[in-house]
Design a protein around this motif. Structure first.
Motif, PDB file in Angstrom:
ATOM      1  N   GLU A  32      40.951  28.313  58.591  1.00 48.85           N
ATOM      2  CA  GLU A  32      40.399  27.734  60.161  1.00 48.85           C
ATOM      3  C   GLU A  32      41.863  27.763  60.897  1.00 48.85           C
ATOM      4  N   LYS A  33      41.936  28.900  61.616  1.00 46.42           N
ATOM      5  CA  LYS A  33      43.257  29.075  62.552  1.00 46.42           C
ATOM      6  C   LYS A  33      43.154  29.169  64.062  1.00 46.42           C
ATOM      7  N   VAL A  34      41.725  29.299  64.479  1.00 44.24           N
ATOM      8  CA  VAL A  34      41.472  29.418  65.934  1.00 44.24           C
ATOM      9  C   VAL A  34      40.275  28.335  66.351  1.00 44.24           C
ATOM     10  N   ASP A  35      40.659  27.701  67.350  1.00 42.29           N
ATOM     11  CA  ASP A  35      39.800  26.575  67.906  1.00 42.29           C
ATOM     12  C   ASP A  35      39.381  27.138  69.327  1.00 42.29           C
ATOM     13  N   GLU A  36      38.270  27.847  69.254  1.00 41.53           N
ATOM     14  CA  GLU A  36      37.608  28.313  70.525  1.00 41.53           C
ATOM     15  C   GLU A  36      36.259  28.183  70.520  1.00 41.53           C
ATOM     16  N   GLU A  37      35.598  28.367  71.816  1.00 43.68           N
ATOM     17  CA  GLU A  37      34.227  28.104  71.874  1.00 43.68           C
ATOM     18  C   GLU A  37      33.495  29.272  71.143  1.00 43.68           C
ATOM     19  N   SER A  38      32.503  28.875  70.460  1.00 44.72           N
ATOM     20  CA  SER A  38      31.648  30.133  69.869  1.00 44.72           C
ATOM     21  C   SER A  38      30.767  30.714  70.605  1.00 44.72           C
ATOM     22  N   PRO A  39      30.742  31.994  70.624  1.00 48.88           N
ATOM     23  CA  PRO A  39      29.680  32.853  71.324  1.00 48.88           C
ATOM     24  C   PRO A  39      28.392  32.493  71.442  1.00 48.88           C
ATOM     25  N   THR A  40      27.574  32.911  72.463  1.00 53.06           N
ATOM     26  CA  THR A  40      26.122  33.006  72.530  1.00 53.06           C
ATOM     27  C   THR A  40      25.578  34.282  72.265  1.00 53.06           C
ATOM     28  N   ILE A  41      24.492  34.347  71.607  1.00 54.72           N
ATOM     29  CA  ILE A  41      24.033  35.507  71.137  1.00 54.72           C
ATOM     30  C   ILE A  41      22.306  35.497  71.498  1.00 54.72           C
ATOM     31  N   ASN A  42      21.849  36.709  71.557  1.00 55.76           N
ATOM     32  CA  ASN A  42      20.472  36.602  71.772  1.00 55.76           C
ATOM     33  C   ASN A  42      19.805  36.856  70.497  1.00 55.76           C
ATOM     34  N   VAL A  43      18.767  36.032  70.251  1.00 60.37           N
ATOM     35  CA  VAL A  43      18.008  36.201  68.878  1.00 60.37           C
ATOM     36  C   VAL A  43      16.523  36.318  69.091  1.00 60.37           C
ATOM     37  N   TYR A  44      15.820  37.447  68.726  1.00 62.19           N
ATOM     38  CA  TYR A  44      14.393  37.620  68.839  1.00 62.19           C
ATOM     39  C   TYR A  44      13.741  36.991  67.877  1.00 62.19           C
ATOM     40  N   LYS A  45      12.877  35.984  68.235  1.00 62.20           N
ATOM     41  CA  LYS A  45      12.074  35.349  67.485  1.00 62.20           C
ATOM     42  C   LYS A  45      10.744  36.066  67.321  1.00 62.20           C
ATOM     43  N   VAL A  46      10.581  36.493  66.093  1.00 63.70           N
ATOM     44  CA  VAL A  46       9.548  37.510  65.814  1.00 63.70           C
ATOM     45  C   VAL A  46       8.080  36.810  66.052  1.00 63.70           C
ATOM     46  N   SER A  47       8.110  35.637  65.392  1.00 68.34           N
ATOM     47  CA  SER A  47       6.627  35.013  65.268  1.00 68.34           C
ATOM     48  C   SER A  47       6.360  34.650  66.860  1.00 68.34           C
ATOM     49  N   GLU A  48       7.144  34.324  67.853  1.00 64.23           N
ATOM     50  CA  GLU A  48       6.817  33.737  69.134  1.00 64.23           C
ATOM     51  C   GLU A  48       7.225  35.160  70.100  1.00 64.23           C
ATOM     52  N   ASN A  49       7.590  36.121  69.531  1.00 66.00           N
ATOM     53  CA  ASN A  49       7.591  37.416  70.312  1.00 66.00           C
ATOM     54  C   ASN A  49       8.380  37.431  71.835  1.00 66.00           C
ATOM     55  N   LYS A  50       9.628  36.413  71.541  1.00 74.05           N
ATOM     56  CA  LYS A  50      10.283  36.266  72.803  1.00 74.05           C
ATOM     57  C   LYS A  50      11.841  36.079  72.315  1.00 74.05           C
ATOM     58  N   ILE A  51      12.854  36.504  73.379  1.00 80.04           N
ATOM     59  CA  ILE A  51      14.222  36.456  72.851  1.00 80.04           C
ATOM     60  C   ILE A  51      14.725  35.080  73.290  1.00 80.04           C
ATOM     61  N   GLU A  52      15.433  34.564  72.711  1.00 79.82           N
ATOM     62  CA  GLU A  52      16.232  33.221  73.052  1.00 79.82           C
ATOM     63  C   GLU A  52      17.512  33.332  72.933  1.00 79.82           C
ATOM     64  N   LYS A  53      18.465  32.684  73.952  1.00 81.84           N
ATOM     65  CA  LYS A  53      19.775  32.569  73.604  1.00 81.84           C
ATOM     66  C   LYS A  53      20.102  31.257  72.902  1.00 81.84           C
ATOM     67  N   MET A  54      21.005  31.757  71.937  1.00 77.77           N
ATOM     68  CA  MET A  54      21.306  30.643  71.243  1.00 77.77           C
ATOM     69  C   MET A  54      23.016  30.516  70.978  1.00 77.77           C
ATOM     70  N   ASP A  55      23.719  29.423  70.614  1.00 83.05           N
ATOM     71  CA  ASP A  55      25.153  29.379  70.101  1.00 83.05           C
ATOM     72  C   ASP A  55      25.075  29.914  68.790  1.00 83.05           C
ATOM     73  N   ILE A  56      26.097  30.806  68.106  1.00 85.83           N
ATOM     74  CA  ILE A  56      25.657  31.295  67.057  1.00 85.83           C
ATOM     75  C   ILE A  56      25.721  30.598  66.086  1.00 85.83           C
ATOM     76  N   GLU A  57      26.634  29.456  66.109  1.00 82.30           N
ATOM     77  CA  GLU A  57      26.648  28.533  65.003  1.00 82.30           C
ATOM     78  C   GLU A  57      25.471  27.544  64.717  1.00 82.30           C
TER      79      GLU A  57
END
Length: 338
Positions: free
Chosen positions: A50-75
């Protein structure tokens, strides 16, 4: 010197004692210890990636059961993945190894711009295509509120304690394949997926006997077996009366899985046989009992990369998450991205 022999003897004994004590002190603190079945443990004090302390990125996750894309913090996404991909009862070091593998998978997709089947999202929630994922509300509904107040805290900590860490090879995110249970050894990627990755090679995985899928038996009527095979290979030449003489394992992989099985006049890969019969793995032996075929199957999953129950076994033996990852992904390193 009056008694040179006694002096030399005492000097020799002193050197031996010093050497033994020195060895105990040195190897008790650092160095390499080899344990049974060729798993090597590096004992390193205060190892931290653990050597870096920056904000975690946001990714697009395709929720298959809901058939929609949701933005989420990767963590936060990883909380739902780890809760779904590995039992929360596992040792925290195994959970950390799984968390890093899951994070690496996302980064591998991003680095290689792999978005097919995701509707332009980074990953999807279909475990057959990407990684399993369950939302916090979904976990509460399925596992109960008590679980979210106890085990979920443990899962979350495993992710938080490894924030931003990924597995690399030549400073690039690896394809961190993982599966449930091996049969004592993992597989070379080329023997299962036809592509060889330098970090996905066969290694010993000895601490898995506690897995419920370590050894299972699958029985099928000979007539049903013939039906299944002929559905895929309609021109195959096999008969009910001669079946025990017409089915034989030709060869195996380094990891122990069936590479080729000869059925009548057709050669079938062990991987394809596993799919046809829905076996837990391609590591199987065949026995006959009157009108039945009995498959004794070892392990569960494709067998490439990190065995989850192997990771649990290593953790119970005192290995840290980095020991586990370096064992299953040969030549790899850990990099803190953020």
């Amino acid at each position: 010197m009056k008694k040179p022999f006694i002096f030399i003897l005492l000097l020799s004994l002193s050197l031996v004692i010093v050497s033994v004590i020195g060895s105990l002190v040195f190897y008790g603190d650092s160095g390499t210890t080899t344990v049974k079945n060729k798993i090597t443990k590096k004992i390193t004090k205060d190892t931290t990636y653990e050597k870096v302390d920056e904000e975690s990125p946001t990714i697009n996750v395709y929720k298959v059961s809901e058939n929609k894309i949701e933005k989420m913090d990767i963590e936060e996404y990883l909380y739902g993945v780890l809760s779904s991909e590995m039992p929360s009862t596992f040792d925290v070091e195994a959970l950390k190894a799984q968390a890093i593998s899951a994070r690496t998978y996302v980064m591998y997709k991003m680095e290689n711009n792999i978005r097919s089947g995701h509707k332009n999202a980074t990953v999807c929630t279909n475990s057959a295509h990407c990684q399993a994922y369950t939302s916090y509300e979904g976990l509460k509904k399925v596992k109960g509120e008590g679980w979210t107040k106890s085990d979920y805290v443990k899962v979350k900590k495993a992710v938080d304690d490894t924030k931003g860490q990924i597995i690399t090879y030549d400073n690039k995110a690896i394809l961190p394949l993982y599966f449930s249970t091996s049969s004592g050894k993992t597989e070379n990627s080329k023997d299962v997926f036809s592509t060889q990755y330098p970090y996905l090679v066969s290694v010993n995985s000895p601490y898995e006997e506690q897995s419920p899928k370590y050894s299972t038996t699958y029985s099928i009527k000979k007539s049903k077996f013939i039906k299944y095979i002929k559905n895929i290979y309609p021109h195959i030449n096999i008969s009910l009366d001669e079946l025990d003489k017409q089915v034989s394992v030709v060869n195996r992989t380094e990891g122990g899985c069936v590479k080729t099985v000869e059925v009548g006049n057709v050669k079938i890969s062990g991987t394809d046989m596993r799919k046809i019969l829905n076996l837990n793995s391609a590591n199987f032996t065949i026995n006959y009992n009157n009108d039945e075929m009995n498959f004794t199957v070892k392990g569960y999953g494709h067998g490439v990369g990190m065995s989850q129950w192997g990771a649990e076994g290593m953790a119970k033996k005192g290995y840290k998450y980095y020991d586990i990852l370096f064992h299953y992904f040969k030549g790899s390193d850990i990099k803190d991205m953020y």
